[in-house]
Write an enzyme that holds these catalytic residues in place. Sequence first.
Site, PDB file in Angstrom:
ATOM      1  N   HIS A 126      -9.859   1.274   5.083  1.00 22.57           N
ATOM      2  CA  HIS A 126      -8.584   1.510   5.777  1.00 22.57           C
ATOM      3  C   HIS A 126      -8.811   2.525   6.898  1.00 22.57           C
ATOM      4  O   HIS A 126      -9.599   3.459   6.752  1.00 22.57           O
ATOM      5  CB  HIS A 126      -7.552   2.035   4.775  1.00 22.57           C
ATOM      6  CG  HIS A 126      -6.161   2.050   5.340  1.00 22.57           C
ATOM      7  ND1 HIS A 126      -5.729   3.019   6.203  1.00 22.57           N
ATOM      8  CD2 HIS A 126      -5.122   1.189   5.192  1.00 22.57           C
ATOM      9  CE1 HIS A 126      -4.475   2.761   6.566  1.00 22.57           C
ATOM     10  NE2 HIS A 126      -4.083   1.648   5.961  1.00 22.57           N
ATOM     11  N   GLU A 134      -7.151   4.945   7.857  1.00 18.12           N
ATOM     12  CA  GLU A 134      -6.913   6.352   7.486  1.00 18.12           C
ATOM     13  C   GLU A 134      -8.157   6.945   6.826  1.00 18.12           C
ATOM     14  O   GLU A 134      -8.418   8.141   6.936  1.00 18.12           O
ATOM     15  CB  GLU A 134      -5.673   6.456   6.576  1.00 18.12           C
ATOM     16  CG  GLU A 134      -4.397   6.274   7.380  1.00 18.12           C
ATOM     17  CD  GLU A 134      -3.216   5.715   6.615  1.00 18.12           C
ATOM     18  OE1 GLU A 134      -3.231   5.715   5.376  1.00 18.12           O
ATOM     19  OE2 GLU A 134      -2.265   5.256   7.290  1.00 18.12           O
ATOM     20  N   ASN A 150       0.863  -1.187   0.000  1.00 21.85           N
ATOM     21  CA  ASN A 150       0.000   0.000   0.000  1.00 21.85           C
ATOM     22  C   ASN A 150       0.895   1.231   0.000  1.00 21.85           C
ATOM     23  O   ASN A 150       1.437   1.613   1.034  1.00 21.85           O
ATOM     24  CB  ASN A 150      -0.899  -0.049   1.252  1.00 21.85           C
ATOM     25  CG  ASN A 150      -1.768   1.182   1.393  1.00 21.85           C
ATOM     26  OD1 ASN A 150      -1.849   2.003   0.468  1.00 21.85           O
ATOM     27  ND2 ASN A 150      -2.414   1.316   2.541  1.00 21.85           N
ATOM     28  N   GLU A 162      -5.760  -4.729  10.938  1.00 18.54           N
ATOM     29  CA  GLU A 162      -4.763  -3.686  11.136  1.00 18.54           C
ATOM     30  C   GLU A 162      -5.127  -2.889  12.385  1.00 18.54           C
ATOM     31  O   GLU A 162      -5.914  -1.926  12.297  1.00 18.54           O
ATOM     32  CB  GLU A 162      -4.750  -2.729   9.939  1.00 18.54           C
ATOM     33  CG  GLU A 162      -4.368  -3.375   8.634  1.00 18.54           C
ATOM     34  CD  GLU A 162      -3.755  -2.361   7.690  1.00 18.54           C
ATOM     35  OE1 GLU A 162      -2.619  -2.563   7.284  1.00 18.54           O
ATOM     36  OE2 GLU A 162      -4.410  -1.352   7.381  1.00 18.54           O
ATOM     37  N   GLY A 199       1.926   2.567  11.134  1.00 18.07           N
ATOM     38  CA  GLY A 199       2.871   3.676  11.017  1.00 18.07           C
ATOM     39  C   GLY A 199       3.537   4.064  12.322  1.00 18.07           C
ATOM     40  O   GLY A 199       4.097   5.154  12.436  1.00 18.07           O
TER      41      GLY A 199
HETATM   42  P1  PGA Z   1       2.468   0.685   7.891  1.00 13.38           P
HETATM   43  O1  PGA Z   1       1.007   0.874   7.271  1.00 13.38           O
HETATM   44  O2  PGA Z   1       3.027  -0.594   7.323  1.00 13.38           O
HETATM   45  O3  PGA Z   1       3.230   1.897   7.433  1.00 13.38           O
HETATM   46  O4  PGA Z   1       2.312   0.614   9.370  1.00 13.38           O
HETATM   47  C1  PGA Z   1       0.162  -0.228   7.103  1.00 13.38           C
HETATM   48  C2  PGA Z   1      -1.121   0.216   6.483  1.00 13.38           C
HETATM   49  O5  PGA Z   1      -1.570   1.337   6.716  1.00 13.38           O
HETATM   50  O6  PGA Z   1      -1.743  -0.538   5.711  1.00 13.38           O
END
Ligand code: PGA
Length: 257
Positions: free
Chosen positions: A94, A96, A7, A163, A169
């Site tokens: 997701h 976000e 991603n 997740e 992140g």
């Molecule tokens: P990350 O993000 O690997 O940077 O923690 C994962 C994601 O948001 O799918």
Amino acid sequence: MKYVIANWKMNLGVRESVALARGTLLALQGKEKVPEIILCPSFTALSEVKKTLARTRMALGAQNVGPGRAGAFTGEVGAAQLEDAGVTYVILGHSERRITFAEPQEVIAEKLRAVADSTSLTPILCVGEPEGFERNPYILSELKAALKGLTYNRRKKLMIAYEPVWAIGTGTPATPGDVIPVVDFIKAAVKEIAGIEEERVQVLYGGSVTAANAYAFLREPKIDGLLVGSSSLKMQEIHGIINAACDVVNVQDSVWH
Ligand code: PGA
């Protein structure tokens, strides 16, 4: 089968995306058995990355989809347009999008229905609890909302990425030991809510995956793969993750055949 989903989020221009796709492809050179690798660039780079992936063993994914096949939704990209661009996987829900863009659960459910109705698109539905929330009830409410009213083609795969929001992140991943019971919980919940059999549901882990921790997740038979954010933008990291997945796929193959 194991899955590695890259991603790339809101990063890279078209040329940079093509360069990263080419570089990522090198990880499969000389490998016989390979995992399913899905590159998810921004919408602007989908067509060019598609050309780069033609006749390779990697697939193309989108990071989001509009709530329907087509129609009056300014700024959205619909399922029909993704099919036209050669996309075969779509990330939806997701965190976000859920948190930063306050995407309502009903909209995520509509997106999932649009992808479910497509013959060529496979959804990758993301779920996971934020810090301070109890895991199972939180995931269950996300699954119930997303799968509501869904009629799912019997032959279609449903991919779910667990997740935890606190792991995305942050450099603080969950452990494989944390994730294994979640896989069972998600599969049982999906069967209960939507009647989709466990064999058709793949559950992946995402959140601070790196080349150093990937193998520990991938070697677990219950964890079907990884959704990788920032490490997928770094060539050495993504090669390390893909190599780990190739190792697991080859071991599985020699054990099972
Ligand atoms: P990350 O993000 O690997 O940077 O923690 C994962 C994601 O948001 O799918």
